[in-house]
Design a protein around this motif. Structure first.
Motif, PDB file in Angstrom:
ATOM      1  N   ALA A 361       3.212  30.388 -19.338  1.00 58.94           N
ATOM      2  CA  ALA A 361       3.898  31.159 -20.389  1.00 58.94           C
ATOM      3  C   ALA A 361       3.011  31.218 -21.637  1.00 58.94           C
ATOM      4  O   ALA A 361       2.883  32.262 -22.286  1.00 58.94           O
ATOM      5  CB  ALA A 361       5.242  30.522 -20.705  1.00 58.94           C
ATOM      6  N   ARG A 362       2.376  30.115 -21.958  1.00 59.54           N
ATOM      7  CA  ARG A 362       1.484  30.081 -23.124  1.00 59.54           C
ATOM      8  C   ARG A 362       0.266  30.969 -22.894  1.00 59.54           C
ATOM      9  O   ARG A 362      -0.232  31.630 -23.794  1.00 59.54           O
ATOM     10  CB  ARG A 362       1.034  28.642 -23.386  1.00 59.54           C
ATOM     11  N   PHE A 363      -0.203  30.976 -21.647  1.00 66.46           N
ATOM     12  CA  PHE A 363      -1.339  31.835 -21.303  1.00 66.46           C
ATOM     13  C   PHE A 363      -0.964  33.304 -21.505  1.00 66.46           C
ATOM     14  O   PHE A 363      -1.737  34.102 -22.065  1.00 66.46           O
ATOM     15  CB  PHE A 363      -1.760  31.541 -19.855  1.00 66.46           C
ATOM     16  N   LYS A 364       0.251  33.678 -21.078  1.00 71.48           N
ATOM     17  CA  LYS A 364       0.690  35.074 -21.223  1.00 71.48           C
ATOM     18  C   LYS A 364       0.794  35.454 -22.704  1.00 71.48           C
ATOM     19  O   LYS A 364       0.408  36.550 -23.103  1.00 71.48           O
ATOM     20  CB  LYS A 364       2.058  35.275 -20.533  1.00 71.48           C
ATOM     21  N   ASP A 365       1.293  34.538 -23.506  1.00 73.32           N
ATOM     22  CA  ASP A 365       1.372  34.791 -24.961  1.00 73.32           C
ATOM     23  C   ASP A 365      -0.019  35.052 -25.515  1.00 73.32           C
ATOM     24  O   ASP A 365      -0.238  35.965 -26.310  1.00 73.32           O
ATOM     25  CB  ASP A 365       1.918  33.552 -25.696  1.00 73.32           C
ATOM     26  N   LEU A 366      -0.952  34.205 -25.074  1.00 76.04           N
ATOM     27  CA  LEU A 366      -2.327  34.330 -25.568  1.00 76.04           C
ATOM     28  C   LEU A 366      -2.940  35.656 -25.095  1.00 76.04           C
ATOM     29  O   LEU A 366      -3.600  36.361 -25.862  1.00 76.04           O
ATOM     30  CB  LEU A 366      -3.167  33.138 -25.083  1.00 76.04           C
ATOM     31  N   ALA A 367      -2.672  36.000 -23.824  1.00 78.49           N
ATOM     32  CA  ALA A 367      -3.246  37.227 -23.270  1.00 78.49           C
ATOM     33  C   ALA A 367      -2.720  38.470 -23.972  1.00 78.49           C
ATOM     34  O   ALA A 367      -3.383  39.508 -24.010  1.00 78.49           O
ATOM     35  CB  ALA A 367      -2.970  37.290 -21.763  1.00 78.49           C
ATOM     36  N   ASP A 368      -1.528  38.372 -24.563  1.00 77.55           N
ATOM     37  CA  ASP A 368      -0.994  39.503 -25.335  1.00 77.55           C
ATOM     38  C   ASP A 368      -1.813  39.723 -26.597  1.00 77.55           C
ATOM     39  O   ASP A 368      -1.942  40.829 -27.088  1.00 77.55           O
ATOM     40  CB  ASP A 368       0.460  39.215 -25.745  1.00 77.55           C
ATOM     41  N   LEU A 381      -6.143  25.834 -24.450  1.00 76.79           N
ATOM     42  CA  LEU A 381      -4.715  26.014 -24.208  1.00 76.79           C
ATOM     43  C   LEU A 381      -4.108  24.722 -23.663  1.00 76.79           C
ATOM     44  O   LEU A 381      -3.039  24.286 -24.070  1.00 76.79           O
ATOM     45  CB  LEU A 381      -4.559  27.134 -23.171  1.00 76.79           C
ATOM     46  N   VAL A 382      -4.844  24.085 -22.749  1.00 79.92           N
ATOM     47  CA  VAL A 382      -4.324  22.881 -22.134  1.00 79.92           C
ATOM     48  C   VAL A 382      -4.453  21.702 -23.094  1.00 79.92           C
ATOM     49  O   VAL A 382      -3.573  20.843 -23.160  1.00 79.92           O
ATOM     50  CB  VAL A 382      -5.038  22.625 -20.791  1.00 79.92           C
ATOM     51  N   GLY A 482      -5.411  21.978 -33.081  1.00 80.26           N
ATOM     52  CA  GLY A 482      -4.562  23.134 -32.854  1.00 80.26           C
ATOM     53  C   GLY A 482      -5.446  24.332 -32.554  1.00 80.26           C
ATOM     54  O   GLY A 482      -6.537  24.447 -33.106  1.00 80.26           O
ATOM     55  N   ALA A 483      -4.970  25.203 -31.666  1.00 86.80           N
ATOM     56  CA  ALA A 483      -5.754  26.399 -31.356  1.00 86.80           C
ATOM     57  C   ALA A 483      -4.835  27.610 -31.388  1.00 86.80           C
ATOM     58  O   ALA A 483      -3.678  27.536 -30.961  1.00 86.80           O
ATOM     59  CB  ALA A 483      -6.401  26.266 -29.977  1.00 86.80           C
ATOM     60  N   ASP A 484      -5.345  28.717 -31.900  1.00 87.30           N
ATOM     61  CA  ASP A 484      -4.560  29.948 -31.948  1.00 87.30           C
ATOM     62  C   ASP A 484      -5.516  31.078 -32.338  1.00 87.30           C
ATOM     63  O   ASP A 484      -6.569  30.825 -32.934  1.00 87.30           O
ATOM     64  CB  ASP A 484      -3.437  29.840 -32.993  1.00 87.30           C
ATOM     65  N   THR A 485      -5.141  32.306 -32.008  1.00 92.77           N
ATOM     66  CA  THR A 485      -5.971  33.432 -32.456  1.00 92.77           C
ATOM     67  C   THR A 485      -5.830  33.622 -33.964  1.00 92.77           C
ATOM     68  O   THR A 485      -6.663  34.254 -34.597  1.00 92.77           O
ATOM     69  CB  THR A 485      -5.558  34.736 -31.740  1.00 92.77           C
ATOM     70  N   ASP A 486      -4.759  33.078 -34.542  1.00 96.89           N
ATOM     71  CA  ASP A 486      -4.576  33.122 -35.998  1.00 96.89           C
ATOM     72  C   ASP A 486      -4.970  31.752 -36.552  1.00 96.89           C
ATOM     73  O   ASP A 486      -4.313  30.744 -36.252  1.00 96.89           O
ATOM     74  CB  ASP A 486      -3.095  33.424 -36.281  1.00 96.89           C
ATOM     75  N   ILE A 487      -6.037  31.701 -37.366  1.00100.80           N
ATOM     76  CA  ILE A 487      -6.521  30.369 -37.748  1.00100.80           C
ATOM     77  C   ILE A 487      -5.600  29.649 -38.739  1.00100.80           C
ATOM     78  O   ILE A 487      -5.667  28.424 -38.853  1.00100.80           O
ATOM     79  CB  ILE A 487      -7.981  30.378 -38.280  1.00100.80           C
TER      80      ILE A 487
END
Ligand code: KIV
Ligand code: ZN
Length: 516
Positions: A361-368, A381-382, A482-487
């Motif tokens: 589910a987290r992967f799908k969020d990221l892929a969006d 992610l892991v 923490g990791a995210d596309t938004d820093i």
């Protein structure tokens, strides 16, 4: 492996590596690293120093209960209480080893231990005999052997082998030695000690002069059959000998070494990333074997040469240490099976179907948010997921950060603490500063922010940012990730992860071994 003698790889990332200031790891993080080391077929994993704290004891115990294929080792001074604690922690190990040590250099014996050489020998022999009550697998180290007198080393090593030590470790504790000299020390010890054939001789080098790997290899050339090392060369001060460099030097130069390891070297890059992610110690791009540029050819002449014939400029194959050729792995339309099999290829085990579903589910969020998902994204992610799985009393619910030219940045943050939601707004010098002020106003951790770093996980402006913070409170240092596309969100996650670790009683202060 070839028919050559085996070179035993003893990894001490979880013990000496953890003694690197700021590199302390939780029990769960240690288990994850130990599993990765086991998968790489490391022979011996030094999981900690059980007497150092309750947290260290629990970690060694948990690693001993989890890992089945590698020998698990616990460190102990040559003292009854240390050895008993190590014996207790290793009780359930499939294969356990007690590693006991005492200093042997004149300066350490006189100034630190305040013991005579005779007393040191007596204590060492007693310690080995006592450790043998728990296991047949006992290692003895002469701390600061690199500055000890050779006659004294011969005397104490002969005595502890007679007492039942099966591994004799020669540490260059302060990184003082030079390769030709250290090689000669190893050769002399093996030649002069009458019962040297009853033990495996081992080497343990620190990197104060940048010579830890060179000194270790010199010892191997002169008869050492165990090397103590750490992933990415993590360790006290300038670090320990880097496992990946030792293993690949011996593997690549079989023409000069009469031994080899049986490691699965394709796991090296994964282990390196895992240790870097967990400790927050980045790997420099030009680091041998595991640096991002280790196999990158920039100059036209080199690129041309490699395209015509790889061996013109490459002495190892990138894939043999785990760099993948095509690193673009998954995208928005990838299914659960593709996701699962890529994780398996990367050596990532999630333990249960539920954990896999959650990660997917987290992967799908990221892929969006991100078009192409790379191996590094999956690792993050892991790791991010692992970070959340500690006793997580504080959770990020929502964050809105605003920065506008000419205006003071501000952040609206909602977090839940023990299941109850709290919201606040704060201003700051930038959106991250405002976010941290808001979180701190809610959690009131009182921690000092010692380090804040952002690394892009892959290239491109849509890359995930991986944020590491180091928090200090009352002498305890913890890392948050923490990791995210938004820093800004990645930054908030990292700070909250650090706060959760400070609240977690399993985490502990940096082990104080200076009085040992
Ligand atoms: O560097 C050292 O001497 C050590 C010993 C405990 C082996 O880490
Ligand atoms: Zn050491």
């Amino acid at each position: 492996m070839s028919s050559k003698q085996q070179l035993i790889i003893f990894d001490t990332t979880l013990r000496d590596g953890e003694q690197s200031p700021g590199a302390s790891m939780t029990r769960d993080e240690k288990i994850r690293i130990a599993r990765a080391l086991e998968k790489m077929r490391v022979d011996v994993i030094e999981a900690g120093f059980p007497i150092a704290s309750q947290g260290d004891f629990e970690s060694v115990k948990a690693v001993a209960e989890t890992v089945k294929d590698s020998t698990i080792c616990g460190l102990a001074r040559a003292l009854e209480k240390d050895i008993d604690r190590a014996g207790e922690a290793l009780k359930k190990a499939n294969s356990g080893r007690i590693h006991t040590f005492i200093a042997t250099s004149p300066v350490h014996m006189e100034r630190k231990l305040r013991m005579s050489p005779d007393q040191v020998v007596e204590q060492a022999v007693w310690a080995v005999k006592h450790a043998r009550k728990y296991t047949d697998n006992v290692e003895f180290s002469a701390e600061d052997a690199g500055r000890s007198e050779i006659d004294f080393l011969c005397r104490i090593f002969e005595a502890v082998i007679d007492a039942g030590a099966s591994t004799i470790n020669v540490p260059d504790t302060v990184g003082y030695n030079i390769p030709h000299q250290f090689g000669k020390t190893m050769k002399t010890l093996i030649e002069r000690i009458p019962n040297s054939d009853k033990a495996v001789f081992s080497v343990h080098c620190h990197n104060d002069l940048g010579l830890a790997v060179a000194n270790s290899l010199a010892a191997v050339r002169n008869g050492a059959r165990q090397v103590e090392c750490t992933i990415n060369g993590l360790g006290e001060r300038a670090g320990n000998a880097a496992l990946e460099e030792i293993v690949m030097a011996v593997r690549t130069r079989q023409d000069v070494f009469d031994c080899d390891t049986h490691l699965d070297t394709t796991q090296i890059v994964n282990c390196s990333r895992l240790v870097s992610n967990i400790t927050g110690f980045p790997v420099q791009p030009n680091k041998a074997i595991v640096g991002a540029n280790a196999f990158a050819h920039e100059s036209g002449i080199h690129q041309d040469g490699v395209l015509k014939h790889r061996e013109t400029y490459e002495i190892m194959r990138a894939e043999d240490v785990g760099w993948t050729q095509n690193r673009m792995v998954l995208g928005k339309h990838s299914g659960r099976n593709a996701f699962r099999s890529r994780l398996q290829e990367l050596g990532i085990e999630l333990g249960s179907e539920e954990a896999l579903n959650e990660a997917f589910a987290r992967f799908k969020d990221l892929a969006d948010k991100k078009h192409e998902i790379f191996d590094e994204d999956l690792q993050a992610l892991v790791t991010d997921k692992g970070a959340e799985s500690i006793n997580e009393r504080i959770k990020l619910v929502s964050l809105r950060a605003v920065s506008e030219t000419g205006e003071m940045p501000n952040a609206d943050v909602t977090i839940s603490i023990d299941g109850e939601e709290h919201s606040i707004s704060a201003e700051g010098g930038g959106p991250v500063d405002a976010t941290y002020k808001a979180i701190e106003a809610l959690v009131n951790s009182g921690a000092d922010l010692k380090l804040y770093s952002v690394n892009n996980i892959t290239s491109g402006t849509d890359a995930q940012g991986e944020v590491t913070v180091r928090l200090e409170k009352g002498g305890r240092l913890v890392n948050g990730q923490g990791a995210d596309t938004d820093i800004v969100i990645a930054s908030a996650k990292a700070y909250i992860n650090g706060c959760n670790k400070l609240l977690d009683s399993g985490a502990r202060a940096h082990p104080q071994t200076a009085d040992v």
